[in-house]
Enzyme design. Structure first.
Site, PDB file in Angstrom:
ATOM      1  CD  GLU A  90      -1.422  -2.176   2.130  1.00  0.00           C
ATOM      2  OE1 GLU A  90      -0.197  -2.285   2.351  1.00  0.00           O
ATOM      3  OE2 GLU A  90      -2.259  -3.024   2.464  1.00  0.00           O
ATOM      4  CB  CYS A 105       1.995   7.188   4.304  1.00  0.00           C
ATOM      5  SG  CYS A 105       2.403   5.862   5.448  1.00  0.00           S
ATOM      6  CB  CYS A 112       7.213  -5.525   8.886  1.00  0.00           C
ATOM      7  SG  CYS A 112       8.380  -4.789  10.053  1.00  0.00           S
ATOM      8  CB  CYS A 116       4.931  -4.159  16.565  1.00  0.00           C
ATOM      9  SG  CYS A 116       6.557  -3.492  16.213  1.00  0.00           S
ATOM     10  CB  CYS A 119       1.865  -3.435  13.524  1.00  0.00           C
ATOM     11  SG  CYS A 119       2.174  -3.041  11.792  1.00  0.00           S
ATOM     12  CB  CYS A 331      -0.705   4.409  12.060  1.00  0.00           C
ATOM     13  SG  CYS A 331      -0.342   6.098  11.710  1.00  0.00           S
TER      14      CYS A 331
HETATM   15  N1  SAH Z   1       8.157   0.187  10.842  1.00  0.00           N
HETATM   16  C1  SAH Z   1       8.199   1.555  11.168  1.00  0.00           C
HETATM   17  C2  SAH Z   1       7.332   2.422  10.276  1.00  0.00           C
HETATM   18  C3  SAH Z   1       5.945   1.915   9.909  1.00  0.00           C
HETATM   19  S1  SAH Z   1       4.687   1.946  11.098  1.00  0.00           S
HETATM   20  C4  SAH Z   1       7.823   1.771  12.613  1.00  0.00           C
HETATM   21  O1  SAH Z   1       7.330   0.846  13.227  1.00  0.00           O
HETATM   22  O2  SAH Z   1       8.104   2.860  13.111  1.00  0.00           O
HETATM   23  C5  SAH Z   1       4.299   3.670  11.363  1.00  0.00           C
HETATM   24  C6  SAH Z   1       3.738   3.935  12.758  1.00  0.00           C
HETATM   25  O3  SAH Z   1       2.444   3.328  12.944  1.00  0.00           O
HETATM   26  C7  SAH Z   1       4.621   3.352  13.857  1.00  0.00           C
HETATM   27  O4  SAH Z   1       4.818   4.280  14.899  1.00  0.00           O
HETATM   28  C8  SAH Z   1       3.814   2.184  14.330  1.00  0.00           C
HETATM   29  O5  SAH Z   1       4.163   1.775  15.609  1.00  0.00           O
HETATM   30  C9  SAH Z   1       2.406   2.722  14.215  1.00  0.00           C
HETATM   31  N2  SAH Z   1       1.380   1.682  14.289  1.00  0.00           N
HETATM   32  C10 SAH Z   1       1.483   0.360  14.016  1.00  0.00           C
HETATM   33  N3  SAH Z   1       0.309  -0.266  14.240  1.00  0.00           N
HETATM   34  C11 SAH Z   1      -0.563   0.679  14.665  1.00  0.00           C
HETATM   35  C12 SAH Z   1      -1.947   0.656  15.035  1.00  0.00           C
HETATM   36  N4  SAH Z   1      -2.656  -0.458  15.008  1.00  0.00           N
HETATM   37  N5  SAH Z   1      -2.505   1.827  15.403  1.00  0.00           N
HETATM   38  C13 SAH Z   1      -1.797   2.990  15.383  1.00  0.00           C
HETATM   39  N6  SAH Z   1      -0.513   3.062  15.038  1.00  0.00           N
HETATM   40  C14 SAH Z   1       0.110   1.920  14.695  1.00  0.00           C
HETATM   41 FE1  SF4 Z   2       6.988  -3.497  11.381  1.00  0.00          FE
HETATM   42 FE2  SF4 Z   2       4.506  -2.729  11.983  1.00  0.00          FE
HETATM   43 FE3  SF4 Z   2       6.345  -2.959  13.900  1.00  0.00          FE
HETATM   44 FE4  SF4 Z   2       6.553  -0.966  12.099  1.00  0.00          FE
HETATM   45  S1  SF4 Z   2       4.912  -1.247  13.595  1.00  0.00           S
HETATM   46  S2  SF4 Z   2       8.191  -2.310  12.810  1.00  0.00           S
HETATM   47  S3  SF4 Z   2       5.745  -1.999  10.270  1.00  0.00           S
HETATM   48  S4  SF4 Z   2       5.537  -4.626  12.649  1.00  0.00           S
END
Ligand code: SAH
Ligand code: SF4
Length: 339
Positions: A90, A105, A112, A116, A119, A331
């Site tokens: 995306e 974005c 990835c 996390c 995510c 996000c």
């Molecule tokens: N991998 C990088 C960049 C992509 S994610 C990172 O993790 O920083 C961009 C942002 O969205 C990050 O701060 C991430 O923690 C946040 N994010 C991930 N899942 C989310 C969710 N379900 N709700 C809100 N923010 C989220």
């Molecule tokens: Fe990867 Fe999602 Fe964690 Fe960013 S927030 S490092 S995209 S798993």
């Protein structure tokens, strides 16, 4: 067949040389690609018809397809793009009312590996890195499709940019030099990959580093982000301070707010303590629901209370506007799928 998107001026000159054309022609092609967002070689109307025909035999503008395009009620656009090998990512265009900024974005990887807990991208696992050309294609696809000029790029789509840093840096160079997007308008967001942060610290760049902190203590952060086991808060702080010292730049601290988990008064105080000697702004991100867990978004009151507590510690704090949640473009909601 050469793909023109992602080529530097010098690389385009090689093509024009081959076709016995001048460097000036290369400049024209370069501008058609990056600044005038040509969709095809036929769009490049200041090149002679014969030259266009010759060029078409060996080159084309892009090999990326828009598989799906969705528009949110707030104007956010989400594209699912397909690369020639069939992999999809995306890319999202955010338009903020009253602001001339158009922020893309972009994704840096398919999937990835960091995984996390909150995510959707992480749930897919890691598929592959994107090349710098594939990253650039995302911004140019938006420009070609909308006819608008992207003014800001954030690496906050799928993937961990600091685990694909060579391609991310090369893409940033082209955003800066060819798309004429100022370095200060480029933001790289990381889950805290320390070697990558250290590498960025050594570069003479004006771009912004955003760090996904999400918890002020080791145990809680480990629960939310397994990466804390490898790169923990203590070592991260050393890397962040070094980054600020070397670059002089202020860091953006991203802090996800999840109801009853990391949104407590205690967490706010602990966070303020952790950040007190780091030159940073804080961006609070209320959790966006994904289908794979039962985390909840805090109430607006809880968000505001957390914000006030942090502000009292002297930090500048913003709350990230939720964009495109109705089309799963917000996000953490990106997972490269059609359904
Ligand atoms: N991998 C990088 C960049 C992509 S994610 C990172 O993790 O920083 C961009 C942002 O969205 C990050 O701060 C991430 O923690 C946040 N994010 C991930 N899942 C989310 C969710 N379900 N709700 C809100 N923010 C989220
Ligand atoms: Fe990867 Fe999602 Fe964690 Fe960013 S927030 S490092 S995209 S798993």
């Amino acid at each position: 067949m050469q793909i023109l998107t992602g080529l530097s001026q010098k690389e385009i000159e090689k093509i024009t040389d081959e076709l016995h054309q001048s460097k000036f022609r290369a400049r024209q092609i370069h501008n058609w690609i990056y600044l005038k967002s040509a969709k095809s070689i036929d769009d490049m109307t200041d090149l002679s018809k014969d030259f266009r025909e010759d060029l078409k035999k060996i080159a084309k503008v892009s090999d990326v397809k828009i598989k799906i395009k969705q528009e949110s009620s707030d104007g956010t656009l989400k594209y699912l793009l397909e690369y020639p090998d069939g992999e999809c990512v995306e890319t999202v265009l955010m338009r903020f009312d009253n602001r001339a900024n158009l922020t893309a974005c972009v994704s840096s990887q398919v999937g990835c590996a960091v995984n996390c807990s909150f995510c959707a991208t992480g749930k897919r696992g890691f598929i592959r890195n994107l090349t710098y050309k594939e990253i650039i294609e995302q911004v140019l696809t938006i420009q070609r499709d909308t006819g608008l000029k992207v003014t800001n790029v954030v690496f906050m789509g799928q993937g961990e940019p600091l685990l694909n840093l060579d391609n991310v840096l090369k893409a940033m160079e082209i955003f800066n030099e060819s798309l004429q997007i100022g370095q200060r308008r480029l933001t790289v967001s990381t889950s805290g990959i320390i070697p990558g942060i250290n590498r960025l610290a050594e570069l003479d760049m004006q771009s912004t580093l955003a760090l996904s902190l999400h918890a002020p203590g080791h145990e809680l952060r480990k629960k939310l982000m397994q990466i804390e086991e490898k790169y923990n808060l203590r070592d991260l702080k050393i890397a962040l301070k070094n980054y600020v010292e070397k670059t002089g730049r202020r860091i953006t601290i991203e802090y996800l707010l999840i109801k009853d988990l990391n949104d407590t008064t205690e967490c706010a105080k602990q966070l303020a303590e952790y950040l007190h000697d780091i030159k940073c702004n804080v961006n609070l991100i209320p959790y966006n629901p994904t289908s794979d867990n039962d985390y909840k978004r805090p109430s607006n009151n809880a968000i505001m209370k957390f914000k006030c507590l942090l502000e009292h510690s002297g930090k500048k704090v913003t709350v990230r506007l939720e964009r495109g949640a109705d089309i799963d473009a917000a996000c953490g909601q990106l997972r490269g799928k059609v359904d």
